[in-house]
Design an enzyme around this catalytic site. Sequence first.
Site, PDB file in Angstrom:
ATOM      1  N   SER A   9      -4.109  15.558   9.598  1.00  0.00           N
ATOM      2  CA  SER A   9      -5.034  14.732   8.497  1.00  0.00           C
ATOM      3  C   SER A   9      -6.319  15.281   8.984  1.00  0.00           C
ATOM      4  O   SER A   9      -6.725  15.537  10.196  1.00  0.00           O
ATOM      5  CB  SER A   9      -4.774  13.471   8.626  1.00  0.00           C
ATOM      6  OG  SER A   9      -5.154  12.808   9.631  1.00  0.00           O
ATOM      7  N   ALA A  10      -7.077  15.498   7.871  1.00  0.00           N
ATOM      8  CA  ALA A  10      -8.491  15.840   8.113  1.00  0.00           C
ATOM      9  C   ALA A  10      -8.659  17.101   8.436  1.00  0.00           C
ATOM     10  O   ALA A  10      -9.822  17.566   8.889  1.00  0.00           O
ATOM     11  CB  ALA A  10      -9.461  14.768   8.910  1.00  0.00           C
ATOM     12  N   CYS A  11      -7.793  17.975   7.919  1.00  0.00           N
ATOM     13  CA  CYS A  11      -8.234  19.558   8.093  1.00  0.00           C
ATOM     14  C   CYS A  11      -8.035  20.185   6.664  1.00  0.00           C
ATOM     15  O   CYS A  11      -8.295  21.481   6.514  1.00  0.00           O
ATOM     16  CB  CYS A  11      -7.032  20.095   8.938  1.00  0.00           C
ATOM     17  SG  CYS A  11      -6.866  19.740  10.553  1.00  0.00           S
ATOM     18  N   HIS A  50       6.403  18.686   6.620  1.00  0.00           N
ATOM     19  CA  HIS A  50       5.115  18.061   6.088  1.00  0.00           C
ATOM     20  C   HIS A  50       4.128  19.150   5.779  1.00  0.00           C
ATOM     21  O   HIS A  50       2.998  19.490   6.627  1.00  0.00           O
ATOM     22  CB  HIS A  50       4.354  17.321   7.175  1.00  0.00           C
ATOM     23  CG  HIS A  50       3.254  16.566   6.882  1.00  0.00           C
ATOM     24  ND1 HIS A  50       2.413  15.752   7.689  1.00  0.00           N
ATOM     25  CD2 HIS A  50       2.956  16.115   5.701  1.00  0.00           C
ATOM     26  CE1 HIS A  50       1.238  14.936   7.023  1.00  0.00           C
ATOM     27  NE2 HIS A  50       1.753  15.101   5.842  1.00  0.00           N
ATOM     28  N   ARG A  71      -7.391   6.099  -2.681  1.00  0.00           N
ATOM     29  CA  ARG A  71      -6.289   7.209  -3.199  1.00  0.00           C
ATOM     30  C   ARG A  71      -6.407   7.417  -4.720  1.00  0.00           C
ATOM     31  O   ARG A  71      -6.534   6.505  -5.429  1.00  0.00           O
ATOM     32  CB  ARG A  71      -5.045   6.931  -2.719  1.00  0.00           C
ATOM     33  CG  ARG A  71      -4.859   6.807  -1.194  1.00  0.00           C
ATOM     34  CD  ARG A  71      -4.559   8.123  -0.736  1.00  0.00           C
ATOM     35  NE  ARG A  71      -4.398   8.265   0.698  1.00  0.00           N
ATOM     36  CZ  ARG A  71      -3.863   8.860   1.559  1.00  0.00           C
ATOM     37  NH1 ARG A  71      -3.064   9.681   0.798  1.00  0.00           N
ATOM     38  NH2 ARG A  71      -3.833   8.875   2.744  1.00  0.00           N
ATOM     39  N   TYR A  78       0.842  -1.075  -0.129  1.00  0.00           N
ATOM     40  CA  TYR A  78       0.005  -0.091  -0.014  1.00  0.00           C
ATOM     41  C   TYR A  78       0.928   1.217  -0.150  1.00  0.00           C
ATOM     42  O   TYR A  78       1.843   1.299   0.934  1.00  0.00           O
ATOM     43  CB  TYR A  78      -1.052   0.059   1.281  1.00  0.00           C
ATOM     44  CG  TYR A  78      -1.383   1.253   1.409  1.00  0.00           C
ATOM     45  CD1 TYR A  78      -2.642   1.627   0.788  1.00  0.00           C
ATOM     46  CD2 TYR A  78      -0.845   2.466   2.220  1.00  0.00           C
ATOM     47  CE1 TYR A  78      -3.256   3.082   0.550  1.00  0.00           C
ATOM     48  CE2 TYR A  78      -1.504   3.689   2.225  1.00  0.00           C
ATOM     49  CZ  TYR A  78      -2.695   3.996   1.409  1.00  0.00           C
ATOM     50  OH  TYR A  78      -3.053   5.323   1.656  1.00  0.00           O
ATOM     51  N   ASN A  93      -9.684   5.518   2.940  1.00  0.00           N
ATOM     52  CA  ASN A  93      -8.465   5.879   2.465  1.00  0.00           C
ATOM     53  C   ASN A  93      -8.114   5.635   1.215  1.00  0.00           C
ATOM     54  O   ASN A  93      -6.871   5.276   0.851  1.00  0.00           O
ATOM     55  CB  ASN A  93      -7.502   5.134   3.528  1.00  0.00           C
ATOM     56  CG  ASN A  93      -6.053   5.811   3.463  1.00  0.00           C
ATOM     57  OD1 ASN A  93      -5.991   7.204   3.398  1.00  0.00           O
ATOM     58  ND2 ASN A  93      -4.976   5.334   3.707  1.00  0.00           N
ATOM     59  N   ASP A 149       1.761  18.309   0.016  1.00  0.00           N
ATOM     60  CA  ASP A 149       2.218  17.629   1.122  1.00  0.00           C
ATOM     61  C   ASP A 149       3.373  17.860   1.958  1.00  0.00           C
ATOM     62  O   ASP A 149       3.668  17.615   2.941  1.00  0.00           O
ATOM     63  CB  ASP A 149       2.078  15.992   0.780  1.00  0.00           C
ATOM     64  CG  ASP A 149       1.863  15.061   1.773  1.00  0.00           C
ATOM     65  OD1 ASP A 149       1.302  15.484   3.013  1.00  0.00           O
ATOM     66  OD2 ASP A 149       2.383  14.001   1.830  1.00  0.00           O
TER      67      ASP A 149
HETATM   68  C1  OXD Z   1      -0.737  11.744   5.185  1.00  0.00           C
HETATM   69  C2  OXD Z   1      -0.848  11.699   3.557  1.00  0.00           C
HETATM   70  O1  OXD Z   1      -0.258  12.748   5.581  1.00  0.00           O
HETATM   71  O2  OXD Z   1      -1.365  10.652   2.992  1.00  0.00           O
HETATM   72  O3  OXD Z   1      -1.156  10.553   5.780  1.00  0.00           O
HETATM   73  O4  OXD Z   1      -0.178  12.380   3.133  1.00  0.00           O
HETATM   74 MN    MN Z   2       0.607  14.189   4.468  1.00  0.00          MN
END
Ligand code: OXD
Ligand code: MN
Length: 596
Positions: free
Chosen positions: A253-255, A231, A376, A202, A374, A282
């Site tokens: 995450s989730a923001c 990040h 992608r 994954y 999740n 990212d």
């Molecule tokens: C994470 C991403 O931060 O997938 O989890 O970018």
């Molecule tokens: Mn990330």
Amino acid sequence: MVIENVTKNQSVLDWVKDKIELVQPDKVVLIDGSQEQIDALRAEACSTGEMIKLNQEKLPDCYLHRTAVNDVARVEGRTFICSREEKNAGPTNNWMDPEKAYKMLYDIARNSYKGRTMYIIPYSMGPIGSPLSKVGIELTDSIYVVLNMCIMTRVSTKVFDVLGDSNDWVRGLHCKCEINEEKRYICQFPEDNTIISVNSGYGGNVLLGKKCFALRIASYQGWKEGWQAEHMLILGIENPQHEVKYICAAFPSACGKTNLAMLIPPETYLKKGYKVWCVGDDISWIRKGADGRLYAINPENGFFGVAPGTNEKSNPNALASTKKGTIFTNVAHNLDDNTVWWEGLDKNPPTNAVDWKGNPWNGQTSEEKGAHPNSRFTAPAVNCPCLSPEFENPNGVPISAFVFGGRRAKLAPLVYQSRDWNNGVFVGSIMASETTAAAAGAVGVVRRDPMAMLPFCGYNMGDYWQHWIDIGKTLDPDKAPKIFNVNWFRKSDDGKFLWPGFGDNLRVLEWIIDRCEGKVDAVETPIGYVPNAEDINLEGIEDEVSRDTLKSILNVDKDLWKEETKGIEEFYAKFGDTLPEELKHQLSILKENLDK
Ligand code: OXD
Ligand code: MN
């Protein structure tokens, strides 16, 4: 082509030879990133069922892949920092002794490529040859990994010309093995520039250029070499005078990080001529430039985005990015027109479909989800309609502001500015988010995630904070980025969001840029500088957000913050003597300010 024909670098040749002996592949293929080779690998993956070729009229060069059902996300519990001393991994990472780890991993990897092909992927994180870029080589037995790496990084044998005989490259060994959860390990050896990942297929666990290299290994390299791997997304805001200012921003995450990176300005801003450019969604690599300012590149070459919730309204730029050359992972497969679907794409789920597990699925009647939460898309950055013209600039873009954020229903105001650099490092170090229903576990629990680096810092987080403080010492305060915190998620007592978010967040970014330029005043509070409510432009949303509402989400509730300092103290206590004095000092200033 064999590797000996493209490089004489002995460290590369020795390492590859050694790993071939370890895993015993039937065949070895050097990946050169050419279209011909990519096409052949796509065809091979389709012939074995590893990938499904989608409708080439609607989704040219797009493919679907399903991972094993036990292998759908990064596994933080099985991710290790294997530094020689445990202290150097710090209290927030799992640690394993490197000698033990190598032995265990080599035992798992031994002979695991029997009957399989080894693909050697030479790649650059960042534009090939840029002074901010670094080279990696990943060995893998997965075509899915090869094809994803060809989107997410610059794969080319040209990286060997850049590398010459240098030993400064990151080793990555990936072995699918049997995708056994019990033997799944994602191990970083920062002192050896090495990553070993076994028993997963994954994304984040196996695309070793991303989190493993560009954050965990690179953060350590940055510490040793005087730069930063963060990040953070990078976006450029162009004003009607065509001046572009760049911001790096970190969120747990989730923001809505990807949405912010590709923000569409509100109508009134578009009419005036504002534009937002995406440099990265990212990761940022950041270094001081010759003029004394900090410059950032996005080391990646694509977006590995979460599919569910991405739609024409929430993020049209991300959606447009997925329309060609994209690999979808664990989304639903619409059999009627051989396209893909996920929850939140539209209100019209397919009836004749296959879910992410590979089972027949009727989106109108099924209680189950069609796409994994999740799931992608791996999309080439060049597809993005708002991709910055500076994306390939080898020198990066100059950063005006760092923005931290989190999801706090009551605590943090819509935006505040730190008093200075060290106070800004403090603001990043106390970042936290309240959990949402999207993640397993209780809702509304505060999870500390300093600089959004909790699972990605390749060394002791205390040393990482000290590194931030030390970087600040090398910067002229007039040239250093200003540091802010935002919170798009303030709620009313009856649980309603008080700020519209999405494109309207540009209104807040505009204030941030104005502060960087010294164009606007602010109000001093115990936590830092907050805008005067009159200084946030509400043109076009006055019906939705009144001045009074805006005032209410700019307010700083001293009692809540006093409670918060207890949580910070508890978190800081974990770091013992690695907690920088400067942060202890910042916490005491905050407490004093709150008692005044
Ligand atoms: C994470 C991403 O931060 O997938 O989890 O970018
Ligand atoms: Mn990330």
